[in-house]
Design an enzyme around this catalytic site. Structure first.
Site, PDB file in Angstrom:
ATOM      1  N   LYS A  32      -5.191   4.737 -28.361  1.00 30.88           N
ATOM      2  CA  LYS A  32      -6.391   5.035 -27.559  1.00 30.88           C
ATOM      3  C   LYS A  32      -7.534   4.084 -27.972  1.00 30.88           C
ATOM      4  O   LYS A  32      -7.274   2.930 -28.289  1.00 30.88           O
ATOM      5  CB  LYS A  32      -6.781   6.505 -27.696  1.00 30.88           C
ATOM      6  CG  LYS A  32      -5.595   7.450 -27.498  1.00 30.88           C
ATOM      7  CD  LYS A  32      -6.007   8.863 -27.284  1.00 30.88           C
ATOM      8  CE  LYS A  32      -4.782   9.764 -27.321  1.00 30.88           C
ATOM      9  NZ  LYS A  32      -4.977  11.038 -26.709  1.00 30.88           N
ATOM     10  N   GLU A  50       3.795  14.405 -20.480  1.00 32.11           N
ATOM     11  CA  GLU A  50       2.735  14.795 -21.400  1.00 32.11           C
ATOM     12  C   GLU A  50       1.936  15.941 -20.790  1.00 32.11           C
ATOM     13  O   GLU A  50       1.030  15.706 -19.974  1.00 32.11           O
ATOM     14  CB  GLU A  50       1.791  13.615 -21.651  1.00 32.11           C
ATOM     15  CG  GLU A  50       2.448  12.412 -22.280  1.00 32.11           C
ATOM     16  CD  GLU A  50       1.446  11.585 -23.050  1.00 32.11           C
ATOM     17  OE1 GLU A  50       1.641  11.403 -24.252  1.00 32.11           O
ATOM     18  OE2 GLU A  50       0.450  11.134 -22.460  1.00 32.11           O
ATOM     19  N   ASN A 101       0.171   5.536 -29.040  1.00 29.18           N
ATOM     20  CA  ASN A 101      -1.012   5.289 -28.208  1.00 29.18           C
ATOM     21  C   ASN A 101      -2.241   5.419 -29.102  1.00 29.18           C
ATOM     22  O   ASN A 101      -2.648   6.524 -29.448  1.00 29.18           O
ATOM     23  CB  ASN A 101      -1.064   6.324 -27.068  1.00 29.18           C
ATOM     24  CG  ASN A 101      -2.328   6.183 -26.232  1.00 29.18           C
ATOM     25  OD1 ASN A 101      -3.031   5.180 -26.327  1.00 29.18           O
ATOM     26  ND2 ASN A 101      -2.622   7.179 -25.421  1.00 29.18           N
ATOM     27  N   SER A 158       0.612  16.070 -29.005  1.00 25.15           N
ATOM     28  CA  SER A 158       0.498  16.576 -30.377  1.00 25.15           C
ATOM     29  C   SER A 158       1.810  16.525 -31.161  1.00 25.15           C
ATOM     30  O   SER A 158       2.088  17.398 -31.978  1.00 25.15           O
ATOM     31  CB  SER A 158      -0.071  18.011 -30.386  1.00 25.15           C
ATOM     32  OG  SER A 158      -1.382  18.012 -29.864  1.00 25.15           O
ATOM     33  N   HIS A 164      -1.884   7.537 -17.812  1.00 21.33           N
ATOM     34  CA  HIS A 164      -2.168   8.510 -18.878  1.00 21.33           C
ATOM     35  C   HIS A 164      -3.160   9.539 -18.340  1.00 21.33           C
ATOM     36  O   HIS A 164      -4.038   9.199 -17.536  1.00 21.33           O
ATOM     37  CB  HIS A 164      -2.739   7.782 -20.097  1.00 21.33           C
ATOM     38  CG  HIS A 164      -2.836   8.660 -21.310  1.00 21.33           C
ATOM     39  ND1 HIS A 164      -3.851   9.567 -21.480  1.00 21.33           N
ATOM     40  CD2 HIS A 164      -2.025   8.794 -22.392  1.00 21.33           C
ATOM     41  CE1 HIS A 164      -3.659  10.217 -22.622  1.00 21.33           C
ATOM     42  NE2 HIS A 164      -2.548   9.759 -23.193  1.00 21.33           N
ATOM     43  N   GLU A 210      -5.718  10.767 -19.538  1.00 23.91           N
ATOM     44  CA  GLU A 210      -7.130  10.404 -19.737  1.00 23.91           C
ATOM     45  C   GLU A 210      -7.583   9.410 -18.674  1.00 23.91           C
ATOM     46  O   GLU A 210      -8.730   9.427 -18.231  1.00 23.91           O
ATOM     47  CB  GLU A 210      -7.327   9.867 -21.172  1.00 23.91           C
ATOM     48  CG  GLU A 210      -7.246  11.002 -22.187  1.00 23.91           C
ATOM     49  CD  GLU A 210      -6.730  10.612 -23.559  1.00 23.91           C
ATOM     50  OE1 GLU A 210      -6.727   9.419 -23.895  1.00 23.91           O
ATOM     51  OE2 GLU A 210      -6.314  11.527 -24.304  1.00 23.91           O
ATOM     52  N   GLY A 225      -3.794  15.997 -27.820  1.00 21.86           N
ATOM     53  CA  GLY A 225      -4.952  15.999 -28.720  1.00 21.86           C
ATOM     54  C   GLY A 225      -5.441  17.395 -29.080  1.00 21.86           C
ATOM     55  O   GLY A 225      -6.511  17.555 -29.657  1.00 21.86           O
TER      56      GLY A 225
HETATM   57  C1  PEP Z   1      -1.345  10.718 -26.012  1.00 23.27           C
HETATM   58  O1  PEP Z   1      -2.476  10.278 -26.084  1.00 23.27           O
HETATM   59  O2  PEP Z   1      -0.544  10.209 -25.220  1.00 23.27           O
HETATM   60  C2  PEP Z   1      -0.969  11.828 -26.892  1.00 23.27           C
HETATM   61  C3  PEP Z   1       0.207  12.379 -26.739  1.00 23.27           C
HETATM   62  O3  PEP Z   1      -1.883  12.204 -27.825  1.00 23.27           O
HETATM   63  P1  PEP Z   1      -1.656  13.270 -29.021  1.00 23.27           P
HETATM   64  O4  PEP Z   1      -0.366  12.923 -29.691  1.00 23.27           O
HETATM   65  O5  PEP Z   1      -2.845  13.104 -29.906  1.00 23.27           O
HETATM   66  O6  PEP Z   1      -1.602  14.629 -28.380  1.00 23.27           O
END
Ligand code: PEP
Length: 249
Positions: free
Chosen positions: A11, A165, A9, A210, A93, A95, A171
């Site tokens: 983003k 997630e 992703n 992460s 997601h 976000e 993040g």
């Molecule tokens: C994500 O945006 O779906 C995500 C898992 O980000 P990160 O790996 O940076 O935590």
């Protein structure tokens, strides 16, 4: 029986030059040991379609709308997404849920429309830190999954990919431990088993939050973790290659 899937992703990051460098490095380093999909910002979909031609690397959009066409300024229809060669649509997601106010009902509409368009929804679910600390992780995740189940039914989960997630791990550099993640993945699988065990055995449930090269192998080694959805580390070619190559098929 469930082949590992690792998705990137990106983003709202990248530009034509950095995308090309990332894609070139990925195509060179990836050993093919997993299914992969990349979610760039939508404007770059034609660039990915061109660059990934002739490879098995799939791509998709980070969001789309459920209506077919019309006065929905700023939105993308799923027919458009399909026309440009996407296979996947990232839906719900955290976000999108937090910043853009997407509800479980809207997420369920988007999943239904994505399936109807012949595309694969990657459905994101997960709890916030406050929810985890107050002991309602399972209730939150169940509510998010139930909204989609009620709309599309269990058979659709042969196609739908679920991405668990935990919001507190996205993040932040705080990866859930393999055991913490496995616990929730097993819970999600049980929710699906209760509806149809044969379908549940086929549903891919990815972990996101992460994920790094250093944590990927232990996460992917858990019985109910079928791959990862990777944000930050997917923008670093060596890291993402190593994460994908950590998959054992
Ligand atoms: C994500 O945006 O779906 C995500 C898992 O980000 P990160 O790996 O940076 O935590």
């Amino acid at each position: 029986m469930r082949r590992t899937l690792v998705a990137a992703n990106w983003k709202m990051n990248g530009n034509k030059a950095s995308n090309e460098a990332l894609l070139d490095a990925f195509k060179k380093g990836f050993d093919g040991s997993a299914d992969t999909a990349i979610f760039p910002p939508a404007l770059y979909i034609p660039q990915l379609a061109e660059s990934l031609k002739g490879t098995d690397i799939a791509f998709g959009v980070q969001n789309a709308y459920f209506q077919e066409s019309g006065a929905f300024t700023g939105e993308l229809a799923l027919s458009m997404v399909k026309e440009f060669g996407c296979q996947y649509v990232l839906i719900g997601h955290s976000e999108r849920r937090e910043i853009f106010g997407e509800t479980d009902a809207l997420v369920a509409e988007k999943v239904a429309a994505t399936l109807a368009a012949g595309l694969i929804p990657m459905l994101c679910v997960g709890e916030t830190l406050a929810e985890r600390e107050s002991g309602v992780t399972e209730t939150v995740v169940k509510t998010q999954i139930d909204a989609v189940l009620a709309k599309v039914g269990i058979a659709a989960f042969e196609t739908i990919v679920v991405a668990y997630e935990p919001v507190w791990a996205i993040g932040t550099g705080k990866t859930a431990s393999p055991e913490q993640a496995q616990e929730v993945h097993a819970f999600i699988r049980q929710l699906l088993v209760a509806e149809d065990a044969a379908v549940a055995a086929k549903t891919r449930i990815l972990y996101g939050g992460s994920v790094k090269a250093a944590s990927a192998e232990a996460l992917f080694g858990q019985p109910d973790i079928d791959g990862g959805l990777v944000g930050g580390a997917s923008l670093i070619a060596d890291e993402f290659v190593a994460i994908c190559n950590a998959a054992q098929g």
